[in-house]
Design a protein around this motif. Structure first.
Motif, short mmCIF file in Angstrom:
data_model
loop_
_atom_site.label_atom_id
_atom_site.label_comp_id
_atom_site.label_asym_id
_atom_site.label_seq_id
_atom_site.Cartn_x
_atom_site.Cartn_y
_atom_site.Cartn_z
N PHE A 232 0.84 -1.20 0.00
CA PHE A 232 0.00 0.00 0.00
C PHE A 232 0.87 1.24 0.00
CE2 PHE A 232 -2.39 -3.24 2.32
CZ PHE A 232 -3.42 -3.39 1.41
N PRO A 234 1.33 4.98 0.27
CA PRO A 234 0.49 6.04 0.83
C PRO A 234 0.20 7.14 -0.19
CG PRO A 234 2.70 6.22 1.63
CD PRO A 234 2.66 4.97 0.85
N THR A 242 -10.32 10.19 -2.42
CA THR A 242 -9.85 10.22 -1.05
C THR A 242 -10.99 10.76 -0.20
OG1 THR A 242 -8.30 11.17 0.49
CG2 THR A 242 -8.87 12.52 -1.39
N SER A 243 -10.98 10.35 1.05
CA SER A 243 -12.01 10.87 1.94
C SER A 243 -11.53 12.14 2.62
CB SER A 243 -12.33 9.83 3.00
OG SER A 243 -11.13 9.45 3.62
N LEU A 244 -10.35 12.56 2.21
CA LEU A 244 -9.71 13.68 2.89
C LEU A 244 -10.40 15.00 2.59
CD1 LEU A 244 -7.21 13.48 4.58
CD2 LEU A 244 -5.87 14.10 2.61
N PHE A 245 -11.00 15.09 1.42
CA PHE A 245 -11.59 16.36 1.01
C PHE A 245 -13.07 16.15 0.70
CE2 PHE A 245 -7.15 16.52 -0.08
CZ PHE A 245 -6.78 17.70 0.56
N GLY B 144 16.00 2.02 14.46
CA GLY B 144 14.67 2.56 14.23
C GLY B 144 13.76 1.58 13.52
N ARG B 145 14.33 0.79 12.62
CA ARG B 145 13.50 -0.18 11.91
C ARG B 145 14.09 -1.57 12.18
NH1 ARG B 145 12.15 1.86 5.99
NH2 ARG B 145 14.37 2.07 5.62
N TRP B 147 12.95 -4.38 12.05
CA TRP B 147 12.64 -5.45 11.10
C TRP B 147 13.59 -5.43 9.91
CZ3 TRP B 147 9.81 -1.40 12.74
CH2 TRP B 147 9.56 -0.37 11.85
N GLY C 33 -1.91 7.67 6.68
CA GLY C 33 -2.07 6.31 6.22
C GLY C 33 -0.82 5.54 5.90
N VAL C 34 0.36 6.02 6.34
CA VAL C 34 1.53 5.17 6.18
C VAL C 34 1.56 4.26 7.40
CG1 VAL C 34 3.98 5.11 5.70
CG2 VAL C 34 2.65 7.11 5.10
N PRO C 42 -6.18 -1.00 3.86
CA PRO C 42 -6.75 0.18 3.21
C PRO C 42 -7.84 0.84 4.04
CG PRO C 42 -6.60 -1.63 1.68
CD PRO C 42 -6.19 -2.18 3.00
N GLU C 46 -7.98 4.71 5.14
CA GLU C 46 -9.06 5.66 4.87
C GLU C 46 -9.53 6.32 6.16
OE1 GLU C 46 -10.35 6.82 1.94
OE2 GLU C 46 -8.58 5.81 1.16
N ASN C 49 -7.26 8.86 7.12
CA ASN C 49 -7.40 10.01 6.24
C ASN C 49 -8.47 10.97 6.73
OD1 ASN C 49 -5.44 9.43 4.47
ND2 ASN C 49 -6.76 8.57 2.91
N ARG C 50 -9.56 10.39 7.19
CA ARG C 50 -10.67 11.25 7.59
C ARG C 50 -10.28 12.14 8.76
NH1 ARG C 50 -13.69 7.03 5.58
NH2 ARG C 50 -13.61 5.76 7.43
N LEU C 52 -7.49 13.54 9.18
CA LEU C 52 -6.54 14.59 8.83
C LEU C 52 -7.24 15.66 8.01
CD1 LEU C 52 -3.42 14.92 9.08
CD2 LEU C 52 -3.43 14.46 6.66
N ALA C 54 -5.67 18.33 6.55
CA ALA C 54 -4.87 18.96 5.50
C ALA C 54 -3.84 17.98 4.96
CB ALA C 54 -4.15 20.18 6.06
N LEU C 55 -3.58 18.11 3.71
CA LEU C 55 -2.56 17.25 3.11
C LEU C 55 -1.21 17.89 3.41
CD1 LEU C 55 -2.45 14.77 1.36
CD2 LEU C 55 -2.35 16.22 -0.62
N ARG C 66 8.39 5.60 10.05
CA ARG C 66 9.14 5.79 11.28
C ARG C 66 10.43 5.01 11.24
NH1 ARG C 66 8.43 1.17 14.64
NH2 ARG C 66 6.41 0.21 14.30
#
Lengths: 478, 474, 215
Positions: A232, A234, A242-245, B144-145, B147, C33-34, C42, C46, C49-50, C52, C54-55, C66
């Motif tokens: 996936f 990002p 997207t559901s972001l907007f 940090g990672r 894995w 979503g990372v 997914p 999503e 995403n909701r 947040l 602002a992009l 991380r």
């Protein structure tokens, strides 16, 4: 014991001793007696026994040495090849092949491999692991790892002779002399071991099977992803949701008020076709609303504002549109042949389908609409009406009409670039002029050429008209 | 056959021309077997069960914390810029240091023919393995990672298309610690093979016999085997001795090869090695003194053994003190402002408490061992050793954290404070260590029986010789 | 920084004397979503995403999860874009082709960015200035980012011996730089010498706005 089990294979004879000293003297005696295939079993290393038994020194140090040397070579080759040849990477101010920096790893690998040499070399030379050993058959031999010492003469020795060996060993002061016999206890591995082993193997496969199953499953549940962030991304692709907007679009329009690079062609006048400063003087709130709409980059609002302006015009029926709206009267672009060519091309692409290549309002779409008799069809304007000439219909208004539409005509602001719209305006003006041009406007040098072309065209038209009349007459007669 | 050495004889008195006995009491070979095997063969005592449960619970806590850490991110620790390395590295260096005594006792004392090592080397080696296991936990989860930590290995990777960076001390460290762990394991296991055979031959239960039989590779005690075994053991000892010294040297390179004032010091390798031996011996004593009384091993682990180790602690502790002084001297003598500040900051900066804890525990407390009374009184030894362990943990804290918290640019300075996860992992690592150690006590030979027997044989031999000599004189 | 090769030992951050590095201790991008583990599905993305509004991610640089080190990239996306444009036009990068974000945002124009290997560029000239100094240069870290020392402008007759000596050393040092500046530049430099008192030690106390960064 040996008498009752005479049918068993005899491996040799062993004798038990209680002290190191008695064992050592016994060893010396059997060595002097000429036995070579002998061995002693002790709970701890007895010093001097190798001499007493005549055991040769081992080659283990050599194995170790070569293993260590291999380690050094592997490490240095690996480091030089990896950092100096295959993957050159400048770091910490050191050369690619930096021997001082390579020494620690070379040293560690030398030690590691030499240790493996010592450890596994010892296994190999000693024939370990060896789980079945005829010596273990005798229960008394269990004390060989506790506090008893055993001396053993193998039956394969040339001088071996059961009775002689027995008397020799008894002679050395041993309390217990016995024949070493083949172990005939059952060789099968106990069943529970198999069960445990089988269960362990089966259990270890379960996670793998689960992963496999979850990777290939057809169920509606999501598949199992071993590497999540590989499966996936990002990042969103074009045209995704997207559901972001609120508008669910992942592709974002420009931030309001931004002008994309190379898109700032001039002032707001150029963008709207209205002289905004004059509008401000005439109708300040309207001008502010218009500017606000532009700031928001809201196409619908801009269209509304401009349409409002145009409506006000229609309502008032004033002699000049300039009284209600200060339209830009001159094309702000530099009008040259390049702009004209551009305008012609854009007109051909966007306008001619309805308005026709000549601007008379009879494009292909109109022809088809007429043919089919669509009753909602509003025929496109003929650009050659005098109400659309620049004195009554300023360039700014024409630009605005192209941008925002009029009646059934939609706005083209979203499709045609600003400078192209101005180019179209310029081309339309030229088109208008072309339809009413007089010979005076033709440059001197080309008058003849144009005149002949016009004559030819008129003749052709005449001929067509005549032919049409003839055909009509013929049809009448019929 | 047994030569009577009176029980309770003070074997710490030096008698010129005589070797002090290392096995006390009227002990014969079988007694040695009995006293070592009974530790694993008898029913576990309530103390053992209780200790094991506590240690195991702490181990579970460590496991849960690791899961939490990997799931959430290394920010659950107190590490914050500029203290990018915090407690986990302190713990790592601390445990690696502890892990030095075992192989050192086994290898270097073996090469120097120090007979007294035989009673303590097995437990010390086991301690080494377990401490290295604790140490190995930290760098692995510290990245940090976690894995992707396997990227440190030089394997041909199809998705990276690159190789590890052999000019980096971190990679040296990977090789050093893993080699050390492997070689220590081989050394420990190899030393145990004959004793596992003893366990096998004493076991009454079929499965027990089978398991120990597999573990001891079918050892029979043949003299030919012994000969090669001893050669292999001597070679391993000879290999392990420089290895021990190299490991902490390379761990110290992680610091010394860097830019950070207070780390970038050439004294680090010898200083770290001395500190490692110091803390390792202290840990061995901390464990062995309670163990010898609880497991009834006083005849084999005698006061003389303890005293010898105290002398080593005194020597290495003083060496460490000398190193502390040298650091200050060089900082002054070198006239590098950043360097000078780093050391003034250690002693009088915001972490002054850590520095003075370290100095008083590591330099001052071992000075008690100048007195024979203190070297031969077990409870004093335990107290001093616990102080030494605390002090050595603080030494790593001081080196790692005070140096990082204030380096070149004052705008980047910060003060470190540990989180509950830091505390939990430190305590949990002790859980791991003691779980393994308690399991070891119950399942494997805690004392190298074969070597103690061999040393007893020598003792008898010499006593015989002395007696014969005496008779001849009469 | 090659983010996707980083396993996060944080050794580089320890060793960075100017402490410019920062570490992704947590998954700061979880909100967009990372995700890791179960959070990577997914549906979970999503849901995140909701939350947040602002992009916030720059789509032109690699997304960092991380456990990786973070460092100023000198706006690598802008640099790359400028390089592509320059290559298309078959020329070298010129001053003004790359405007870094900090440069664009700086209200006092204290920051210059450009091609230091081009001797004619503004940055190269500023690097050659006697006022230029690198942060912790004495550690031989050879920084690309240089600072211009504060202009003190004391009367020449009021200069202390120390200042005169320092200035002489600095001039000698810069003279050996081998930048091959033109005459005009030398004159300019000579003018500056009269005014600039190079004072490293006072640097950290000084007001930031008075300095110029040449990167």
């Amino acid at each position: 014991m040996s008498d009752t089990n005479s049918e068993k294979i005899v491996h040799g004879m062993m004798a038990e001793f209680t002290t190191v000293d008695t064992l050592l003297s016994a060893c010396r005696r059997i060595r002097d007696a000429g036995y070579t295939k002998t061995d002693a079993y002790t709970p701890f290393p007895v010093h001097g026994i190798d001499k007493a038994l005549g055991i040769k020194p081992t080659i283990l140090p050599w194995i170790c040495f070569f293993a260590g040397l291999t380690g050094t070579c592997i490490a240095l080759t690996m480091e030089i090849w990896m950092n100096g040849v295959d993957y050159k990477y400048i770091i910490s101010g050191k050369p690619f092949i930096s021997l001082p920096a390579f020494i620690p790893v070379a040293f560690e690998l030398t030690i590691l491999l030499a240790s493996f040499g010592a450890f596994f070399g010892m296994w190999a030379l000693n024939g370990l692991p060896r789980f079945s050993n005829p010596m273990f058959t005798d229960p008394r031999f269990d004390r060989a790892t506790d506090d008893r010492f055993f001396l053993y003469i193998d039956a394969k020795d040339e001088r071996y002779d059961a009775a002689g060996v027995r008397s020799l060993l008894t002679d050395t002061g041993s309390d217990y002399v016995s024949e070493v016999l083949e172990d005939n206890t059952p060789k099968e591995i106990p069943r529970p071991i198999f069960v445990i082993w089988g269960v362990a193997v089966a259990a270890s496969v379960i996670p793998l099977l689960c992963v496999l199953l979850m990777r290939v499953t057809n169920s509606s549940q999501p598949r199992f992803h071993i590497f999540m962030d590989m499966d996936f991304s990002p990042a969103k692709d074009a045209q995704q949701v997207t559901s972001l907007f609120a508008d669910n679009r992942a592709m974002r329009p420009d931030v309001p008020g931004t002008v994309a690079r190379g898109q700032l062609i001039g002032s707001l006048d150029v963008m709207t076709g209205i002289d905004v400063d004059s509008l401000q003087a005439m109708n300040a709130p309207q001008a502010q609303r218009l500017v606000a709409a532009f700031m928001q980059d809201d196409q619908a609002a801009i269209a509304d504002e401009v349409t409002d302006v145009a409506k006000a015009e229609d309502d008032k029926e004033t002699p000049s549109v300039m009284d209600t709206t200060p339209w830009v009267t001159e094309n702000p672009m530099t009008v040259d042949s390049e702009l004209m060519a551009r305008g012609q091309q854009q007109f051909g692409i966007y306008c001619s389908v309805c308005h026709g290549m000549d601007g008379k309002g009879n494009g292909l779409v109109n022809q088809r609409a007429q043919e089919k008799g669509f009753d909602t069809w509003v025929p496109p304007s003929n650009m050659h009406q005098d109400t659309l000439y620049s004195d009554k219909y300023p360039d700014g208004k024409l630009f605005s009409t192209i941008s925002n539409g009029i009646r059934k005509m939609p706005g083209y602001a979203g499709q045609i670039k600003v400078e192209d719209r101005w180019a179209i305006v310029a081309y339309v003006r030229a088109l208008q002029k072309s339809q009413n041009a007089t010979m005076d406007l033709i440059p001197e040098g080309r008058k003849e050429e144009v005149k002949s072309a016009v004559d030819a065209a008129q003749k052709e038209l005449q001929r067509q008209a005549d032919e049409a009349a003839k055909a009509a007459a013929a049809r009448e007669q019929k | 056959m047994s030569l009577a050495i009176p029980n309770g004889l003070d074997n710490t008195v030096e008698r010129p021309g005589e070797r002090a006995p290392l096995v006390l009491g009227n002990t014969n070979y079988h007694d040695i077997t009995e006293s070592v095997c009974q530790v694993a063969e008898r029913k576990p005592s309530a103390g053992w069960v209780g200790g094991f449960l506590v240690a195991f619970a702490l181990l579970q806590m460590l496991g849960l914390l690791i899961v939490y850490l990997i799931y959430t991110g290394v920010g659950v620790w107190g590490n914050r810029a500029p203290i990018f390395w915090g407690w986990p590295i302190v713990n790592f260096v601390f445990w690696v240091g502890i892990g030095h005594a075992g192989t050192l006792i086994s290898a270097i004392l073996y090469l120097f023919r120090q007979e007294w090592r035989t009673s303590i080397n097995r437990a010390a080696e086991a301690m080494t393995i377990f401490a290295v296991a604790c140490a190995g936990t930290f760098p692995g989860i510290h990245v940090g990672r976690a894995w992707l930590a396997f990227w440190l290995a030089p394997y041909p990777s199809l998705n990276l298309w690159m190789w590890p960076q052999f000019r980096s001390p971190l990679l040296w460290d990977v090789f050093a610690v893993s080699t050390y762990g492997t070689v220590s394991l081989l050394f420990w296991y190899m030393g145990m093979v004959p004793d596992l055979a003893t366990f096998r031959d004493r076991s009454k239960n079929k499965y027990r016999r089978m398991i120990y039989g597999l573990l001891c590779l079918g050892w029979s005690g043949s003299s030919r085997h012994w000969m090669r075994y001893e050669k292999a053991y001597a070679i391993l000892a000879a290999l392990a001795a420089p290895l021990v010294l190299s490991v902490h040297t390379i761990v110290s390179f992680d610091f010394a090869v860097s830019q950070v004032p207070g780390w970038h010091t050439t004294i680090f390798p010898p200083y770290f090695v001395a500190g490692a031996i110091f803390s390792g011996f202290a840990m061995v004593l901390t464990l062995m003194i309670p163990a010898r009384s609880m497991l009834n091993l006083e005849k084999l682990i005698t006061i003389r053994h303890l005293e010898n180790m105290c002398k080593i602690i005194l020597a290495t502790g003083s060496l460490v003190g000398l190193a502390y002084g040298t650091e200050f001297f060089i900082a002054w003598y070198g006239q590098v402002p950043a360097e000078q500040f780093a050391f003034i900051n250690r002693a009088f900066g915001p972490y002054w408490w850590a520095y003075w804890t370290m100095v008083s525990c590591n330099v001052i407390s071992p000075q008690l061992f100048w007195f024979k009374k203190c070297r031969t009184t077990p409870w004093i030894i335990v107290v001093v050793c616990i102080f030494v362990n605390i002090g050595m943990w603080f030494e790593r804290f001081v080196i790692t954290i005070t140096s990082l918290s204030r380096d070149y640019l004052p705008s980047a300075w910060a003060y470190f404070s540990p989180t509950w996860v830091d505390w939990g992992m430190l305590i949990g690592s002790f859980g791991l260590f003691f779980t393994l150690f308690l399991l070891f006590c119950r399942t494997l030979p805690v004392i190298n029986m074969a070597e103690v027997k061999s040393s007893l044989a020598k003792q008898h031999h010499m006593a015989h010789a002395a007696a014969e000599h005496g008779e001849a004189e009469h | 920084m090659a983010y996707n090769r980083c396993i996060g030992t944080r050794y580089c951050a320890n060793n960075c004397p100017v402490k410019v590095r920062r570490f992704n201790y947590f998954n700061y991008n979880a909100e967009v979503g990372v995700g890791y583990g179960v959070e990577a599905f997914p549906s979970a993305i999503e849901k995140a995403n909701r939350k947040l509004q602002a992009l916030v991610l720059n789509p032109e640089v690699t997304v960092r999860g991380r456990g990786v080190m973070e460092k100023c990239t000198y706006c690598v996306q802008r640099v790359e874009k400028a390089k592509i444009h320059a290559r298309k036009e078959g020329r070298k990068i010129e001053d003004g082709d790359v405007i870094t974000a900090c440069q664009a945002a700086c209200s006092t124009n204290a920051i210059d960015f450009g091609n230091i290997s081009d001797e004619e560029s503004v940055v190269a000239k500023k690097h050659a200035d006697t006022r230029a100094y690198g942060m912790l240069e004495q550690l031989n870290i050879k920084p690309r980012t240089m600072y211009l020392a504060r202009v003190r402008n004391p009367h020449p007759r009021l200069k202390t011996t120390q200042q005169i000596e320092d200035l002489a050393t600095i001039e000698a040092h810069h003279g050996h730089g081998g930048h091959g500046e033109g005459d005009g530049h030398d004159e300019h430099a000579a003018d500056a010498h009269g005014e600039a008192a190079h004072n490293d030690s006072a640097h950290s106390d000084e007001h930031h706005g008075e300095e110029q960064h040449a990167e």
